[in-house]
Every structure is written in structure tokens, then in C-alpha cells.
Design a protein around this motif. Sequence first.
Motif, PDB file in Angstrom:
ATOM      1  N   CYS A  13      -1.803  -2.679  12.408  1.00 53.12           N
ATOM      2  CA  CYS A  13      -1.490  -2.856  11.002  1.00 53.12           C
ATOM      3  C   CYS A  13      -1.541  -1.498  10.300  1.00 53.12           C
ATOM      4  O   CYS A  13      -1.572  -0.451  10.929  1.00 53.12           O
ATOM      5  CB  CYS A  13      -2.496  -3.827  10.396  1.00 53.12           C
ATOM      6  SG  CYS A  13      -1.948  -4.604   8.874  1.00 53.12           S
ATOM      7  N   HIS A  14      -1.546  -1.517   8.990  1.00 51.61           N
ATOM      8  CA  HIS A  14      -1.599  -0.287   8.207  1.00 51.61           C
ATOM      9  C   HIS A  14      -2.894   0.463   8.468  1.00 51.61           C
ATOM     10  O   HIS A  14      -3.965  -0.140   8.646  1.00 51.61           O
ATOM     11  CB  HIS A  14      -1.472  -0.620   6.717  1.00 51.61           C
ATOM     12  CG  HIS A  14      -1.237   0.563   5.849  1.00 51.61           C
ATOM     13  ND1 HIS A  14      -2.247   1.392   5.427  1.00 51.61           N
ATOM     14  CD2 HIS A  14      -0.086   1.081   5.334  1.00 51.61           C
ATOM     15  CE1 HIS A  14      -1.750   2.358   4.676  1.00 51.61           C
ATOM     16  NE2 HIS A  14      -0.441   2.193   4.609  1.00 51.61           N
ATOM     17  N   GLY A  15      -2.837   1.796   8.466  1.00 46.36           N
ATOM     18  CA  GLY A  15      -4.000   2.616   8.762  1.00 46.36           C
ATOM     19  C   GLY A  15      -5.172   2.368   7.843  1.00 46.36           C
ATOM     20  O   GLY A  15      -6.338   2.429   8.275  1.00 46.36           O
ATOM     21  N   SER A  16      -4.923   2.088   6.575  1.00 53.65           N
ATOM     22  CA  SER A  16      -6.017   1.852   5.642  1.00 53.65           C
ATOM     23  C   SER A  16      -6.712   0.532   5.920  1.00 53.65           C
ATOM     24  O   SER A  16      -7.929   0.419   5.750  1.00 53.65           O
ATOM     25  CB  SER A  16      -5.503   1.875   4.200  1.00 53.65           C
ATOM     26  OG  SER A  16      -5.249   3.193   3.786  1.00 53.65           O
ATOM     27  N   ILE A  17      -5.956  -0.465   6.323  1.00 52.22           N
ATOM     28  CA  ILE A  17      -6.564  -1.758   6.670  1.00 52.22           C
ATOM     29  C   ILE A  17      -7.449  -1.594   7.896  1.00 52.22           C
ATOM     30  O   ILE A  17      -8.574  -2.094   7.951  1.00 52.22           O
ATOM     31  CB  ILE A  17      -5.466  -2.817   6.891  1.00 52.22           C
ATOM     32  CG1 ILE A  17      -4.703  -3.057   5.585  1.00 52.22           C
ATOM     33  CG2 ILE A  17      -6.068  -4.117   7.425  1.00 52.22           C
ATOM     34  CD1 ILE A  17      -3.503  -3.963   5.712  1.00 52.22           C
ATOM     35  N   ARG A  18      -6.935  -0.875   8.869  1.00 48.45           N
ATOM     36  CA  ARG A  18      -7.737  -0.597  10.064  1.00 48.45           C
ATOM     37  C   ARG A  18      -9.011   0.146   9.695  1.00 48.45           C
ATOM     38  O   ARG A  18     -10.097  -0.146  10.211  1.00 48.45           O
ATOM     39  CB  ARG A  18      -6.897   0.242  11.042  1.00 48.45           C
ATOM     40  CG  ARG A  18      -7.510   0.396  12.437  1.00 48.45           C
ATOM     41  CD  ARG A  18      -8.546   1.475  12.554  1.00 48.45           C
ATOM     42  NE  ARG A  18      -8.071   2.766  12.077  1.00 48.45           N
ATOM     43  CZ  ARG A  18      -8.843   3.840  12.002  1.00 48.45           C
ATOM     44  NH1 ARG A  18     -10.127   3.785  12.348  1.00 48.45           N
ATOM     45  NH2 ARG A  18      -8.362   4.983  11.542  1.00 48.45           N
TER      46      ARG A  18
ATOM     47  N   SER B 245      -7.737  11.550  -2.610  1.00 51.94           N
ATOM     48  CA  SER B 245      -7.095  10.515  -1.789  1.00 51.94           C
ATOM     49  C   SER B 245      -5.645  10.798  -1.422  1.00 51.94           C
ATOM     50  O   SER B 245      -5.029   9.993  -0.728  1.00 51.94           O
ATOM     51  CB  SER B 245      -7.166   9.165  -2.521  1.00 51.94           C
ATOM     52  OG  SER B 245      -8.498   8.792  -2.774  1.00 51.94           O
ATOM     53  N   ASP B 246      -5.087  11.892  -1.873  1.00 53.50           N
ATOM     54  CA  ASP B 246      -3.664  12.148  -1.645  1.00 53.50           C
ATOM     55  C   ASP B 246      -3.458  12.747  -0.250  1.00 53.50           C
ATOM     56  O   ASP B 246      -3.338  13.960  -0.080  1.00 53.50           O
ATOM     57  CB  ASP B 246      -3.115  13.089  -2.722  1.00 53.50           C
ATOM     58  CG  ASP B 246      -1.596  13.123  -2.736  1.00 53.50           C
ATOM     59  OD1 ASP B 246      -0.981  12.246  -2.110  1.00 53.50           O
ATOM     60  OD2 ASP B 246      -1.039  14.038  -3.365  1.00 53.50           O
ATOM     61  N   THR B 247      -3.398  11.889   0.749  1.00 53.29           N
ATOM     62  CA  THR B 247      -3.338  12.315   2.142  1.00 53.29           C
ATOM     63  C   THR B 247      -1.944  12.132   2.744  1.00 53.29           C
ATOM     64  O   THR B 247      -1.104  11.410   2.207  1.00 53.29           O
ATOM     65  CB  THR B 247      -4.343  11.511   2.987  1.00 53.29           C
ATOM     66  OG1 THR B 247      -4.101  10.108   2.782  1.00 53.29           O
ATOM     67  CG2 THR B 247      -5.759  11.832   2.585  1.00 53.29           C
ATOM     68  N   MET B 248      -1.736  12.768   3.891  1.00 51.58           N
ATOM     69  CA  MET B 248      -0.469  12.645   4.614  1.00 51.58           C
ATOM     70  C   MET B 248      -0.241  11.221   5.105  1.00 51.58           C
ATOM     71  O   MET B 248       0.831  10.644   4.936  1.00 51.58           O
ATOM     72  CB  MET B 248      -0.462  13.591   5.821  1.00 51.58           C
ATOM     73  CG  MET B 248       0.769  13.461   6.711  1.00 51.58           C
ATOM     74  SD  MET B 248       0.594  14.339   8.283  1.00 51.58           S
ATOM     75  CE  MET B 248       0.572  16.037   7.725  1.00 51.58           C
ATOM     76  N   GLY B 249      -1.251  10.655   5.737  1.00 49.61           N
ATOM     77  CA  GLY B 249      -1.165   9.305   6.272  1.00 49.61           C
ATOM     78  C   GLY B 249      -2.381   8.502   5.866  1.00 49.61           C
ATOM     79  O   GLY B 249      -3.207   8.947   5.061  1.00 49.61           O
ATOM     80  N   VAL B 250      -2.511   7.299   6.421  1.00 50.58           N
ATOM     81  CA  VAL B 250      -3.594   6.380   6.044  1.00 50.58           C
ATOM     82  C   VAL B 250      -3.660   6.300   4.523  1.00 50.58           C
ATOM     83  O   VAL B 250      -4.720   6.420   3.905  1.00 50.58           O
ATOM     84  CB  VAL B 250      -4.949   6.800   6.658  1.00 50.58           C
ATOM     85  CG1 VAL B 250      -5.956   5.657   6.612  1.00 50.58           C
ATOM     86  CG2 VAL B 250      -4.784   7.240   8.119  1.00 50.58           C
ATOM     87  N   ARG B 251      -2.490   6.141   3.920  1.00 48.01           N
ATOM     88  CA  ARG B 251      -2.393   6.093   2.465  1.00 48.01           C
ATOM     89  C   ARG B 251      -3.162   4.885   1.929  1.00 48.01           C
ATOM     90  O   ARG B 251      -3.178   3.826   2.524  1.00 48.01           O
ATOM     91  CB  ARG B 251      -0.930   5.987   2.033  1.00 48.01           C
ATOM     92  CG  ARG B 251      -0.025   7.066   2.586  1.00 48.01           C
ATOM     93  CD  ARG B 251      -0.203   8.379   1.880  1.00 48.01           C
ATOM     94  NE  ARG B 251       0.271   8.329   0.499  1.00 48.01           N
ATOM     95  CZ  ARG B 251       0.140   9.322  -0.377  1.00 48.01           C
ATOM     96  NH1 ARG B 251      -0.478  10.420  -0.017  1.00 48.01           N
ATOM     97  NH2 ARG B 251       0.612   9.212  -1.595  1.00 48.01           N
ATOM     98  N   GLY B 252      -3.790   5.075   0.775  1.00 50.04           N
ATOM     99  CA  GLY B 252      -4.485   3.970   0.133  1.00 50.04           C
ATOM    100  C   GLY B 252      -5.981   3.974   0.343  1.00 50.04           C
ATOM    101  O   GLY B 252      -6.723   3.383  -0.436  1.00 50.04           O
TER     102      GLY B 252
ATOM    103  N   ILE C 227       0.837  -1.203   0.000  1.00 49.63           N
ATOM    104  CA  ILE C 227       0.000   0.000   0.000  1.00 49.63           C
ATOM    105  C   ILE C 227       0.869   1.251   0.000  1.00 49.63           C
ATOM    106  O   ILE C 227       0.596   2.224  -0.723  1.00 49.63           O
ATOM    107  CB  ILE C 227      -0.948  -0.003   1.212  1.00 49.63           C
ATOM    108  CG1 ILE C 227      -1.986  -1.119   1.084  1.00 49.63           C
ATOM    109  CG2 ILE C 227      -1.655   1.345   1.352  1.00 49.63           C
ATOM    110  CD1 ILE C 227      -2.771  -1.380   2.354  1.00 49.63           C
ATOM    111  N   GLU C 228       1.920   1.254   0.809  1.00 49.66           N
ATOM    112  CA  GLU C 228       2.798   2.418   0.867  1.00 49.66           C
ATOM    113  C   GLU C 228       3.515   2.636  -0.463  1.00 49.66           C
ATOM    114  O   GLU C 228       3.771   3.768  -0.865  1.00 49.66           O
ATOM    115  CB  GLU C 228       3.815   2.252   1.998  1.00 49.66           C
ATOM    116  CG  GLU C 228       3.232   2.462   3.379  1.00 49.66           C
ATOM    117  CD  GLU C 228       2.667   3.854   3.575  1.00 49.66           C
ATOM    118  OE1 GLU C 228       3.416   4.837   3.392  1.00 49.66           O
ATOM    119  OE2 GLU C 228       1.471   3.969   3.908  1.00 49.66           O
ATOM    120  N   GLU C 229       3.867   1.557  -1.146  1.00 44.18           N
ATOM    121  CA  GLU C 229       4.559   1.669  -2.433  1.00 44.18           C
ATOM    122  C   GLU C 229       3.638   2.195  -3.533  1.00 44.18           C
ATOM    123  O   GLU C 229       4.036   3.014  -4.361  1.00 44.18           O
ATOM    124  CB  GLU C 229       5.106   0.298  -2.843  1.00 44.18           C
ATOM    125  CG  GLU C 229       6.291  -0.165  -2.009  1.00 44.18           C
ATOM    126  CD  GLU C 229       6.711  -1.586  -2.357  1.00 44.18           C
ATOM    127  OE1 GLU C 229       6.086  -2.179  -3.275  1.00 44.18           O
ATOM    128  OE2 GLU C 229       7.634  -2.104  -1.706  1.00 44.18           O
TER     129      GLU C 229
END
Length: 389
Positions: free
Chosen positions: A79-84, A197-204, A31-33
Motif C-alpha cells: 500500500c502507500h508508504g505512509s500507511i505502511r 514533512s515535505d519529502t520525496m516519497g512516503v508523502r503524508g 494522500i498523494e493529492e
Amino acid sequence: MTAEQEQRFDQLLARVRSWVEGPGESWAERIEETGEVPDELWAELNDLGFLSVTAPADYGGQGLGFTRWMELMEILSRCHGSIRMIVHVVNGIWRAMDGHATEEQRKRFVIPSVTGDIKIAFTLTEPGNGTGADIKSSVVREGDTYYLSGRKHLITFGVRCDYYLLAARVEGTTGHEGTVALLVPRDAPGLRVEDTSDTMGVRGTDHASLTFERTPVPVDHRLGAEGEGLDVFLGGFLTPSRISVAMSCVGLAQRAQQLALDHARSRVTFGKTLSQRQAIQFMLAENAADIEAARQLVLHAARRFEEGADDASMQSSMAKMHAVSMLTTVTDKALQIHGGVGYWRSQTIERVYRDARAQRFEEGTNEVQKAVVFRELLRFAEVQEGTVR
């Protein structure tokens, strides 16, 4: 819980932990990539049963109680913020709909959202307004159709969803009066979707800004009666959701703490590991105490909600307010323990730090939570005074 139910829960907890520490980490890197959460991840989470944990068994869910669900959320939040975000929203939005749905709506919208056949986006926030009784998006009824006009923004899953669970008001009404909760099809005419969708965090996690220009919505897509719209959002979703976000803060803080502890034990300066230095020891000890205090407050709020207690709303805002402040402190110390290397994207703590910042406004800022807590304190005081008199 019976002994058999406890055993099944322990097995589920072990499966969640194993996935988070294994495949979940691989997904986080991907997701980060790419900056995207692919549909195959949604499908995997659904196949694992992680998106239907809280719903009743006759809806296709697992019927897990809310407090026990929070124990799972604590693990999933590492886990990753987007999964959460995915498991948090999907396991909560069915509840908001179910309390006001007709049997036909339950079959058409609620159950398919549990089984993963449709995706529904929570659609409340507007640009230029708050997220409550001051909403401006409005509808005009003509026969069996509402015509919706207005704007929404910061809508999670607003690009990929099938329906928007949307708050609006009958044109000409104010306050709670005339508010409606509508299920608006993603492909409805007169709807324009902008991907933001271009956010600082919770990418994806996809987010969208929405514009409605006399978008037709069938009246039978309304949950509850006119005037009950905000009840669907504020009571049916936000109270448990704030508790869930608070537990997300606990889980993410635990991840930051573990990363900091691991780094402190391995990083050597002037012949000593960081963990041998008292300043670092104190930082980690303070973190541990702060995390545990927040965890217990969140679990208390979860129990109050599950019991249907009168103070559930206040407890949820207290838990979210405290947990967010805790997470801010813990992740800042965790990054500091990493030193300069923690600022690089090659380090997991850098992602955790960015994801943590989003929690400070998800489901309302701390300023909003304080307003809710004070409102409830005042209400309880007035009730007590009335009883005494």
C-alpha cells in the motif's frame, strides 16, 4: 498454531489484503493529492485492528507472533508508504517501552499506545550525530525533574504525536553510560517543533525537527534506569524494526513487480507485447528470484528474533541490508519496463519508486547494517576462539 488459530490468521490476512487492494488504494490516491494523512485514516486503521496486531491480548492487542506479523506486513507494504509507516511504527513502539516500563507506566503509556488513545514518536536521530552512543541531547536532574536540552530531527510523527520516546544522556556522561529513555510530552515547555514533512516519497507522514531548551520532564517518565536508555532503543525497537523494514521492502518490491508484469502484458510495440520479448522476460524472472530470496531471509531473521536467538541483531541487519539492495534493483527494472510513461505521476510505479528510495536509510543505511553484521561476526569469532582454547 492450532487449527483454529490458523483459521483466524487466514481470515485476518484476507481482511488485510482486501483493505489494501480496495480502501487502501483510495487512501493512497488521496494522500498523494493532499500530501497529508488525515486523522480519520488513523482512526480507520485503529478500528480495523491493524494498529494492535502484535501487542498482547491483555493490552488490547491481538497477540500475533512476530513471524506471522511479518506475513501481514508483507501485504500492508504494498500500500502507500505512509500507511505502511503507521502500522509499522505503532505495532513496534509498544515493545520498546514494555520491556523497561513499570506497571504504572504500562497503564499510562504502553497500553494507551496500543489502543490508539495516544500516539508516541520514536525520537533518537540527531543532526550532526549518529543514532547510537554518540547522542548529544542531555538532561540535568533537579529533584524529581530532568531538564532536557538538545536537538532531534527526522522524527516520524513528530508533529502529531502526544509523546516523544526520546533518547538522551545525563550531562557529562559518554558512550552507553548515563543514557536515558524518556517519554516527553508534546506540549512540554521549552520545546520547539518544526514541521519538515515535505519529502520525496512516503508523502503524508509528518516529520519534525525538535529543539529542547531546558524542557522539564518528570523523572517518573523515564523507562528503566539511567544507563539503560539505548537498550530501550537499540534492542527493544531497532532489531525487530529492521526486520519489519526488510519485509516492507519485500512487499513493495512485489507491488513494483506486479505493476511491471501487468504493463508488460498489455503494452504492445511492433506487434508484440513486452512480455513476449526475452529481455523483459529475463528482467521479470530475475526480479521474482530476488524477491523470494529476500523474503526467506527476512522470515529467517523474524524467527531468530522471536526465538530470542543470540544472532538476532546480526540477522536483522543482514535481512535489511539484502532486502534494501533487492528493492533498489527490482524497482529500477520495474520502472524501466514501464518506459518513459512510468516517470509520470499518473502512474503508480512512479510513487512506488519514490517510496522505495526511503527504505535505504530507514532504521540505518546499508553501511550501518554492514558495520553491525561485521561487529557481530567478530564477536562470534572471538567467542568461538575462547571456547576452543
